[in-house]
Design a protein around this motif. Structure first.
Motif, PDB file in Angstrom:
ATOM      1  N   HIS A 161      78.020  -2.408  72.170  1.00 42.33           N
ATOM      2  CA  HIS A 161      77.071  -2.508  72.697  1.00 42.33           C
ATOM      3  C   HIS A 161      76.654  -2.809  73.760  1.00 42.33           C
ATOM      4  CE1 HIS A 161      76.719  -2.050  68.938  1.00 42.33           C
ATOM      5  NE2 HIS A 161      76.712  -3.151  68.047  1.00 42.33           N
ATOM      6  N   SER A 162      77.849  -2.469  74.721  1.00 41.76           N
ATOM      7  CA  SER A 162      77.504  -2.793  76.134  1.00 41.76           C
ATOM      8  C   SER A 162      76.735  -1.772  76.647  1.00 41.76           C
ATOM      9  CB  SER A 162      79.199  -2.953  76.993  1.00 41.76           C
ATOM     10  OG  SER A 162      78.601  -2.824  78.155  1.00 41.76           O
ATOM     11  N   MET A 163      75.985  -2.315  77.747  1.00 40.32           N
ATOM     12  CA  MET A 163      75.091  -1.949  78.647  1.00 40.32           C
ATOM     13  C   MET A 163      75.587  -1.067  79.777  1.00 40.32           C
ATOM     14  SD  MET A 163      72.371  -4.430  81.069  1.00 40.32           S
ATOM     15  CE  MET A 163      73.454  -4.931  82.435  1.00 40.32           C
ATOM     16  N   LEU A 164      76.373  -1.172  79.725  1.00 39.72           N
ATOM     17  CA  LEU A 164      77.162  -0.075  81.167  1.00 39.72           C
ATOM     18  C   LEU A 164      78.298   1.416  80.694  1.00 39.72           C
ATOM     19  CD1 LEU A 164      79.034  -3.152  82.876  1.00 39.72           C
ATOM     20  CD2 LEU A 164      77.353  -2.113  82.984  1.00 39.72           C
ATOM     21  N   VAL A 165      78.089   1.522  79.324  1.00 41.88           N
ATOM     22  CA  VAL A 165      78.993   2.508  78.738  1.00 41.88           C
ATOM     23  C   VAL A 165      78.034   4.298  79.768  1.00 41.88           C
ATOM     24  CG1 VAL A 165      78.676   4.161  77.029  1.00 41.88           C
ATOM     25  CG2 VAL A 165      79.188   1.668  76.179  1.00 41.88           C
ATOM     26  N   ASN A 166      78.580   4.729  79.930  1.00 39.64           N
ATOM     27  CA  ASN A 166      78.274   5.758  80.666  1.00 39.64           C
ATOM     28  C   ASN A 166      76.710   5.780  81.940  1.00 39.64           C
ATOM     29  OD1 ASN A 166      79.841   7.242  79.009  1.00 39.64           O
ATOM     30  ND2 ASN A 166      78.865   7.697  77.991  1.00 39.64           N
ATOM     31  N   LEU A 167      77.368   4.557  82.044  1.00 37.85           N
ATOM     32  CA  LEU A 167      76.285   4.019  83.253  1.00 37.85           C
ATOM     33  C   LEU A 167      76.624   4.751  84.497  1.00 37.85           C
ATOM     34  CD1 LEU A 167      73.178   2.024  83.844  1.00 37.85           C
ATOM     35  CD2 LEU A 167      75.486   0.849  85.113  1.00 37.85           C
ATOM     36  N   TRP A 168      77.547   4.791  84.531  1.00 36.09           N
ATOM     37  CA  TRP A 168      77.669   5.884  86.441  1.00 36.09           C
ATOM     38  C   TRP A 168      79.174   6.578  85.681  1.00 36.09           C
ATOM     39  CZ3 TRP A 168      75.781   3.386  90.793  1.00 36.09           C
ATOM     40  CH2 TRP A 168      76.355   4.305  91.652  1.00 36.09           C
ATOM     41  N   GLY A 169      77.881   7.751  85.350  1.00 37.77           N
ATOM     42  CA  GLY A 169      78.559   9.393  85.128  1.00 37.77           C
ATOM     43  C   GLY A 169      79.749   8.630  83.553  1.00 37.77           C
ATOM     44  N   LYS A 170      80.634   9.063  83.519  1.00 41.29           N
ATOM     45  CA  LYS A 170      81.563   9.051  82.556  1.00 41.29           C
ATOM     46  C   LYS A 170      82.354   7.417  82.504  1.00 41.29           C
ATOM     47  CE  LYS A 170      82.067  13.998  81.783  1.00 41.29           C
ATOM     48  NZ  LYS A 170      82.992  15.357  81.828  1.00 41.29           N
ATOM     49  N   VAL A 171      81.870   6.929  83.327  1.00 41.67           N
ATOM     50  CA  VAL A 171      82.594   5.789  83.321  1.00 41.67           C
ATOM     51  C   VAL A 171      82.140   4.768  82.256  1.00 41.67           C
ATOM     52  CG1 VAL A 171      82.601   3.321  84.724  1.00 41.67           C
ATOM     53  CG2 VAL A 171      83.396   6.059  86.047  1.00 41.67           C
ATOM     54  N   SER A 172      82.751   3.832  82.133  1.00 42.73           N
ATOM     55  CA  SER A 172      82.260   3.361  80.716  1.00 42.73           C
ATOM     56  C   SER A 172      83.499   1.963  80.505  1.00 42.73           C
ATOM     57  CB  SER A 172      82.845   4.055  79.602  1.00 42.73           C
ATOM     58  OG  SER A 172      81.207   4.432  79.163  1.00 42.73           O
ATOM     59  N   LEU A 498      74.123  11.495  86.747  1.00 43.30           N
ATOM     60  CA  LEU A 498      75.714  10.344  87.424  1.00 43.30           C
ATOM     61  C   LEU A 498      74.274   9.899  88.370  1.00 43.30           C
ATOM     62  CD1 LEU A 498      77.051   8.502  88.655  1.00 43.30           C
ATOM     63  CD2 LEU A 498      78.469  10.391  90.351  1.00 43.30           C
ATOM     64  N   ARG A 499      72.935  10.950  89.203  1.00 41.57           N
ATOM     65  CA  ARG A 499      72.320  10.307  90.224  1.00 41.57           C
ATOM     66  C   ARG A 499      71.269   9.625  88.960  1.00 41.57           C
ATOM     67  NH1 ARG A 499      70.821  15.522  91.636  1.00 41.57           N
ATOM     68  NH2 ARG A 499      69.039  15.273  90.589  1.00 41.57           N
ATOM     69  N   ALA A 500      71.030   9.138  88.310  1.00 41.17           N
ATOM     70  CA  ALA A 500      69.643   8.541  87.607  1.00 41.17           C
ATOM     71  C   ALA A 500      70.496   7.322  86.432  1.00 41.17           C
ATOM     72  CB  ALA A 500      69.604   9.781  86.077  1.00 41.17           C
ATOM     73  N   ALA A 501      71.542   7.719  86.071  1.00 37.17           N
ATOM     74  CA  ALA A 501      72.194   5.867  85.629  1.00 37.17           C
ATOM     75  C   ALA A 501      72.283   4.769  86.799  1.00 37.17           C
ATOM     76  CB  ALA A 501      73.819   6.673  85.768  1.00 37.17           C
ATOM     77  N   PRO A 502      71.861   4.855  88.023  1.00 36.91           N
ATOM     78  CA  PRO A 502      71.789   3.374  88.136  1.00 36.91           C
ATOM     79  C   PRO A 502      70.170   2.971  88.473  1.00 36.91           C
ATOM     80  CG  PRO A 502      72.910   4.533  90.223  1.00 36.91           C
ATOM     81  CD  PRO A 502      72.779   5.401  88.913  1.00 36.91           C
TER      82      PRO A 502
END
Length: 511
Positions: A161-172, A498-502
């Motif tokens: 349940h990491s909050m980083l999943v797909n945070l930066w585009g498809k990077v997890s 990607l623009r909205a992720a961070p």
């Protein structure tokens, strides 16, 4: 200029008679120059050296660079021979090239890399080793592009349940639930060529212990967030090289530690809202520090110092979280950033007046914690979350902000400088080749117009930078910055996801 055969002999003769301290056997210019006729040599004279060792300013210093190494340092009694490029640094101060120990070059390297170098940040520790970051590292190492030396993390290793999943585009991140999965993530990090394993907030004791065991077997350091359910001492005992952002430390130095730890252990992560858990933990830390216990803190600090676990307090991020936006924003730097970054990633909301007082109290308690830890012998290293990830924490420039904040909260200028030079290099195991201006070390230098020991802000008065043996004088530095400014105007925004992720509002993410 390169040294041709006759002048090379003359140069070596001068060097042997100069009185300078030479590199040790095996790295000496004699052997290196004999092997490479076209090796560039630079002789910097009349500098005031602040070498990063803790020694005071050394006026009248000569520094000799051959290729990518410093080969001699000291005072010379006779002038260098004709045919050698001599750079007179009279009135200038020379420091080791700076380290930023917590960076994220997640995209737009055509802007970020020159900003690091133009600011004298010649080495960085990348804290999320994505495929993109590894590619950038390879291009720098091969000489295809100019950029800082990189010590690169693994992909982030986190719990479920990491909050980083797909945070930066498809990077997890690598999400691990069992000991076997944790060990497999470490083996993958080794195959990927990671310099260390980056651990994160949702690991538990079993998975972090398994990571530590496998990392030790494969001779990989571990560093990152202290998992929320563990103490900083437990993380340190398991071998964490650094701990980022003071996470978990707030709880462990509280007289209410046991009660708060019980709350944390009993707080589940909502799979549909992992950010909610993250910010709930940060709220508990804010409560914990109100009951700061100096005696308990002393025990924690002693353990960190004993284990040689360093802290990366990221004061610029702390300031971002606690100061009103108008005291964080630097409009003069926005020209180096695409407009869409300012409008979408850097859109800070104002802080309500009633929250400002609480924020200020949390900031003051946090910096007291940092001061107390340092006084107890815990190593501090300068890191920033530099890149475009967090609002107004812009690559290169933010490292100087970090040094200024360190001095403002009570560190001496020398201590601040060493946090970004000697101590940083030692922490990543590169103290033998980086961090001080010494014969045999990498030719990474920062030349400034004023004495930073008198005013730490003088690190920002940059006259020149030497990066991997390449001299970047004032004119070239200005051209680099002008190009970044022009490039920033032309770079289109990335895809919407990607623009909205961070997203970076008042609860901006810290990595």
């Amino acid at each position: 200029m390169s040294i041709v055969e006759p002048s090379r002999r003359t140069f070596l003769s001068w060097l042997s008679k100069s009185g300078l301290v030479l590199a040790a056997a095996g790295t000496t210019v004699v052997g290196r120059t004999a092997e490479a006729d076209q090796q560039d040599v630079l002789v910097f004279t009349n500098a005031t050296l602040i070498d990063g060792t803790g020694t005071g300013p050394q006026p009248g210093t000569t520094i000799v660079v051959a290729g990518k190494r410093i080969i001699a340092v000291g005072r010379h009694g006779i002038a260098p021979p004709a045919g050698v490029r001599v750079v007179d640094l009279r009135g200038k101060y020379v420091l080791p090239g700076l380290w930023d120990m917590h960076t994220h070059t997640m995209d737009l390297e055509q802007l970020l890399l020159p900003l690091y170098i133009a600011n004298g940040v010649t080495s960085v520790r990348e804290m999320w080793g994505t495929a993109y970051v590894r590619q950038v590292h390879q291009r720098i190492a091969s000489g295809q592009v100019l950029g800082p030396r990189m010590v690169v993390a693994s992909n982030v290793v986190d719990g479920p349940h990491s909050m980083l999943v797909n945070l930066w585009g498809k990077v997890s991140p690598e999400q691990v639930r069992t000991k076997d999965e944790a060990k497999a993530a470490v083996r993958k990090a080794k195959r990927d060529g990671a310099d260390f394993v980056k651990v994160y907030s949702h690991l538990d004791d079993d998975t972090l212990s398994a990571i530590a065991d496998e990392a030790r077997r494969l001779r990989l350091p571990i560093a990152g967030h202290v998992p929320d359910k563990l103490s900083v001492v437990r993380g340190s005992d398991l071998g964490m090289r650094t701990q980022e952002h003071l996470y978990a430390l707030y709880v462990d130095v509280s007289s209410a530690r046991d009660e708060i730890r019980t709350i944390i252990q009993n707080t589940p992560v909502d799979p549909n809202d992992p950010f909610g858990y993250f910010f709930a933990m940060r709220a508990l830390e804010r409560q914990a520090i109100k009951s700061y216990d100096p005696g308990r803190a002393a025990e924690v600090f002693a353990a960190l110092a004993r284990n040689r676990t360093a802290l990366t307090p990221t004061l610029v991020v702390l300031k971002l979280f606690t100061f009103p936006p108008e005291l964080v924003r630097k409009p003069e730097l926005e020209k180096y950033v695409p407009k869409w970054v300012v409008e979408q990633r850097w859109a800070l909301q104002s802080v309500p007046p009633d929250q400002q007082e609480a924020n200020r109290a949390f900031y003051e308690a946090s910096v007291r914690l940092v001061r107390d830890a340092a006084e107890a012998g815990v190593t501090m290293v300068a890191g920033t979350d530099g890149g475009f990830l967090a609002p107004y924490i812009l690559a290169g420039f933010c490292l100087h902000d970090e040094l200024e904040l360190m001095v403002r909260i009570g560190f001496s200028p020398m201590q601040a400088i060493q946090s970004a030079t000697r101590d940083a290099a030692r922490t990543v195991g590169l103290g033998h080749v980086s961090g001080t201006v010494s014969p045999g070390k990498f030719a990474d230098l920062l030349v400034v117009d004023g004495n930073p020991l008198a005013d730490i802000r003088n690190t920002q008065r940059i006259h020149a930078v030497v990066a991997n043996g390449r001299l970047i004088d004032r004119a070239e530095r200005e051209r680099m910055l002008a190009k970044v400014e022009e490039d920033a105007k032309r770079i289109p925004p990335p895809p919407t996801a990607l623009r909205a992720a961070p997203c970076c509002g008042p609860s901006a993410l810290r990595y």
